[in-house]
Design a protein around this motif. Structure first.
Motif, mmCIF file in Angstrom:
data_model
loop_
_atom_site.group_PDB
_atom_site.id
_atom_site.type_symbol
_atom_site.label_atom_id
_atom_site.label_comp_id
_atom_site.label_asym_id
_atom_site.label_seq_id
_atom_site.Cartn_x
_atom_site.Cartn_y
_atom_site.Cartn_z
ATOM 1 N N GLN A 235 28.780 45.738 44.407
ATOM 2 C CA GLN A 235 28.929 44.384 43.863
ATOM 3 C C GLN A 235 28.732 44.382 42.352
ATOM 4 O OE1 GLN A 235 26.086 42.149 46.147
ATOM 5 N NE2 GLN A 235 27.500 41.792 47.839
ATOM 6 N N ALA A 236 27.738 45.151 41.882
ATOM 7 C CA ALA A 236 27.510 45.238 40.438
ATOM 8 C C ALA A 236 28.686 45.929 39.743
ATOM 9 C CB ALA A 236 26.210 46.000 40.166
ATOM 10 N N HIS A 237 29.211 46.965 40.385
ATOM 11 C CA HIS A 237 30.369 47.690 39.871
ATOM 12 C C HIS A 237 31.554 46.733 39.720
ATOM 13 C CE1 HIS A 237 32.916 51.633 40.435
ATOM 14 N NE2 HIS A 237 33.327 50.924 39.407
ATOM 15 N N THR A 238 31.787 45.942 40.750
ATOM 16 C CA THR A 238 32.886 44.970 40.731
ATOM 17 C C THR A 238 32.711 43.945 39.620
ATOM 18 O OG1 THR A 238 33.381 45.191 43.089
ATOM 19 C CG2 THR A 238 33.968 43.103 42.057
ATOM 20 N N ALA A 239 31.489 43.429 39.475
ATOM 21 C CA ALA A 239 31.225 42.424 38.445
ATOM 22 C C ALA A 239 31.476 42.983 37.047
ATOM 23 C CB ALA A 239 29.787 41.924 38.562
ATOM 24 N N LEU A 240 31.080 44.220 36.819
ATOM 25 C CA LEU A 240 31.295 44.841 35.514
ATOM 26 C C LEU A 240 32.776 45.037 35.231
ATOM 27 C CD1 LEU A 240 30.263 46.220 32.960
ATOM 28 C CD2 LEU A 240 30.042 48.332 34.267
ATOM 29 N N LEU A 241 33.517 45.529 36.225
ATOM 30 C CA LEU A 241 34.948 45.740 36.030
ATOM 31 C C LEU A 241 35.666 44.437 35.706
ATOM 32 C CD1 LEU A 241 36.003 48.329 38.767
ATOM 33 C CD2 LEU A 241 36.164 48.599 36.296
ATOM 34 N N ARG A 242 35.329 43.377 36.421
ATOM 35 C CA ARG A 242 35.965 42.081 36.174
ATOM 36 C C ARG A 242 35.689 41.604 34.751
ATOM 37 N NH1 ARG A 242 34.571 37.858 40.747
ATOM 38 N NH2 ARG A 242 35.921 36.629 39.384
ATOM 39 N N GLN A 243 34.456 41.810 34.299
ATOM 40 C CA GLN A 243 34.085 41.367 32.948
ATOM 41 C C GLN A 243 34.823 42.174 31.883
ATOM 42 O OE1 GLN A 243 31.618 38.962 32.453
ATOM 43 N NE2 GLN A 243 31.402 39.057 30.233
ATOM 44 N N VAL A 244 34.828 43.484 32.044
ATOM 45 C CA VAL A 244 35.439 44.345 31.044
ATOM 46 C C VAL A 244 36.955 44.167 30.997
ATOM 47 C CG1 VAL A 244 35.852 46.744 30.391
ATOM 48 C CG2 VAL A 244 33.582 46.035 31.112
ATOM 49 N N LEU A 245 37.578 44.003 32.168
ATOM 50 C CA LEU A 245 39.022 43.849 32.230
ATOM 51 C C LEU A 245 39.482 42.434 31.902
ATOM 52 C CD1 LEU A 245 39.799 45.904 35.472
ATOM 53 C CD2 LEU A 245 40.180 46.613 33.107
ATOM 54 N N GLY A 246 38.551 41.491 31.844
ATOM 55 C CA GLY A 246 38.924 40.105 31.634
ATOM 56 C C GLY A 246 39.765 39.582 32.777
ATOM 57 N N SER A 247 39.349 39.872 34.004
ATOM 58 C CA SER A 247 40.156 39.622 35.187
ATOM 59 C C SER A 247 39.457 38.691 36.166
ATOM 60 C CB SER A 247 40.464 40.954 35.887
ATOM 61 O OG SER A 247 41.116 40.761 37.116
ATOM 62 N N ASP A 248 40.258 37.972 36.972
ATOM 63 C CA ASP A 248 39.694 37.150 38.033
ATOM 64 C C ASP A 248 39.874 37.817 39.398
ATOM 65 O OD1 ASP A 248 42.399 36.896 38.498
ATOM 66 O OD2 ASP A 248 42.360 34.714 38.766
ATOM 67 N N GLN A 249 40.263 39.080 39.402
ATOM 68 C CA GLN A 249 40.506 39.767 40.676
ATOM 69 C C GLN A 249 39.201 39.896 41.461
ATOM 70 O OE1 GLN A 249 42.421 43.555 40.274
ATOM 71 N NE2 GLN A 249 42.509 43.925 42.471
ATOM 72 N N SER A 250 39.201 39.396 42.673
ATOM 73 C CA SER A 250 37.980 39.364 43.475
ATOM 74 C C SER A 250 37.523 40.747 43.921
ATOM 75 C CB SER A 250 38.195 38.478 44.717
ATOM 76 O OG SER A 250 38.526 37.165 44.337
ATOM 77 N N ASP A 251 38.469 41.662 44.113
ATOM 78 C CA ASP A 251 38.139 42.972 44.665
ATOM 79 C C ASP A 251 38.863 44.071 43.888
ATOM 80 O OD1 ASP A 251 37.137 44.902 46.329
ATOM 81 O OD2 ASP A 251 38.058 44.138 48.158
ATOM 82 N N PRO A 252 38.482 44.300 42.630
ATOM 83 C CA PRO A 252 39.220 45.259 41.788
ATOM 84 C C PRO A 252 39.062 46.709 42.217
ATOM 85 C CG PRO A 252 37.247 44.500 40.656
ATOM 86 C CD PRO A 252 37.390 43.659 41.893
ATOM 87 N N LEU A 253 38.171 46.992 43.165
ATOM 88 C CA LEU A 253 37.981 48.368 43.616
ATOM 89 C C LEU A 253 38.911 48.739 44.768
ATOM 90 C CD1 LEU A 253 34.075 48.524 43.579
ATOM 91 C CD2 LEU A 253 35.659 49.258 41.801
ATOM 92 N N LEU A 254 39.658 47.781 45.288
ATOM 93 C CA LEU A 254 40.544 48.042 46.422
ATOM 94 C C LEU A 254 41.818 48.730 45.925
ATOM 95 C CD1 LEU A 254 40.638 47.414 49.525
ATOM 96 C CD2 LEU A 254 42.063 45.455 48.931
ATOM 97 N N PRO A 255 42.054 49.994 46.293
ATOM 98 C CA PRO A 255 43.201 50.738 45.734
ATOM 99 C C PRO A 255 44.484 50.500 46.528
ATOM 100 C CG PRO A 255 41.861 52.194 47.066
ATOM 101 C CD PRO A 255 41.191 50.847 47.134
ATOM 102 N N LEU A 256 44.936 49.250 46.550
ATOM 103 C CA LEU A 256 46.119 48.875 47.321
ATOM 104 C C LEU A 256 46.764 47.659 46.669
ATOM 105 C CD1 LEU A 256 47.884 48.880 49.948
ATOM 106 C CD2 LEU A 256 46.084 47.497 51.002
ATOM 107 N N ALA A 257 48.057 47.734 46.362
ATOM 108 C CA ALA A 257 48.734 46.604 45.717
ATOM 109 C C ALA A 257 50.232 46.681 45.947
ATOM 110 C CB ALA A 257 48.440 46.576 44.223
ATOM 111 N N LEU A 258 50.875 45.517 45.917
ATOM 112 C CA LEU A 258 52.319 45.383 46.008
ATOM 113 C C LEU A 258 52.783 44.707 44.715
ATOM 114 C CD1 LEU A 258 54.910 45.512 47.899
ATOM 115 C CD2 LEU A 258 54.331 43.168 48.541
ATOM 116 N N PHE A 259 53.752 45.289 44.020
ATOM 117 C CA PHE A 259 54.181 44.692 42.756
ATOM 118 C C PHE A 259 55.641 45.016 42.468
ATOM 119 C CE2 PHE A 259 52.067 48.747 41.974
ATOM 120 C CZ PHE A 259 52.947 49.437 41.151
ATOM 121 N N ARG A 260 56.266 44.154 41.639
ATOM 122 C CA ARG A 260 57.640 44.386 41.230
ATOM 123 C C ARG A 260 57.732 45.652 40.388
ATOM 124 N NH1 ARG A 260 61.022 40.119 42.172
ATOM 125 N NH2 ARG A 260 60.080 38.058 42.442
#
Length: 238
Positions: free
Chosen positions: A129-154
């Protein structure tokens, strides 16, 4: 749900531990939700033999090979240079993903530029949880789960992927960059047990404060202190 006419699946494989399992799940989901698909395995040294065998015996599967260990960001960019589909489904074979999670992600596609998953229920590990909070802050992101290595994108978002020197998880970096550029992004619930978290070291987390894509964001020094304290506590218990 919108029809996916051409899907490119990129599987980053630093080792061969879960590669065939992840490939099977990807093929089942792709067959059900896309009109046509291709699968590209980006194999590190430990996954070379398995990737070569799978590419030789499975239709619509090919592989790229690397003689030196590489970060997921490098493997992902290398494989994405070969995609021909309109959409890219990217995942990390070192974190097993279920067919159910992949199908939920593909079923939720409705012409968004990027879709990411959120594990439900959320992980309860305080260090994560602390890891996630730090990543969100540093990346300037609202992603709830930035540690999940799965995504679909154009596929047009491939140019926003980080280079090999970027320490943040590459899909979290991509989400943050797409959000800043006003692309249409969305987060959907996925089974918590479907995949484990992408891990970065404490040193990488500290370096992210100066090297992250959102360099103007205020560093989460308090969170970093918590992470460091917990890390030291865990080491003393071993």
């Amino acid at each position: 749900m919108s029809t996916i006419n051409a899907l490119s699946i990129v599987i980053c494989a630093a080792s061969d531990t879960n590669l065939e399992q992840v490939l099977n799940a990807a093929q089942i989901a792709a067959t059900r939700y896309s009109a046509s698909y291709e699968i590209i395995i980006a194999a590190g040294p430990a996954a070379t033999n398995s990737a070569a065998r799978l590419a030789a015996t499975r239709p619509l599967v090919c592989a790229t090979y690397h003689s030196q260990p590489r970060r997921m960001s490098y493997l992902l960019r290398d494989a994405c240079a070969l995609v021909s589909g309109d959409l890219v489904l990217a995942l990390d074979a070192t974190s097993p993903v279920s067919t159910l999670a992949l199908e939920r992600l593909l079923a939720a596609y409705n012409n968004q530029d990027m879709l990411v998953g959120v594990r439900t229920p959320a992980p309860t590990d305080i260090l994560q949880q602390a890891h996630t909070a730090l990543l969100r802050q540093v990346l300037g992101s609202d992603q709830s789960d930035p540690l999940l290595p799965l995504a679909l994108f154009r596929s047009e978002l491939i140019d926003l992927l980080p280079g090999d020197g970027e320490l943040a998880p590459p899909l979290a970096h991509l989400y943050a960059a797409a959000r800043r550029r006003k692309y249409v992004i969305n987060q959907i619930a996925l089974p918590a047990q479907s995949t484990s978290a992408h891990r970065t070291s404490l040193a990488d987390l500290a370096a992210l404060i100066g090297q992250g894509p959102a360099r103007g964001a205020r560093p989460a020094l308090g969170v970093l202190a918590v992470v460091g304290s917990l890390w030291l506590l865990l080491r003393r218990r071993r």
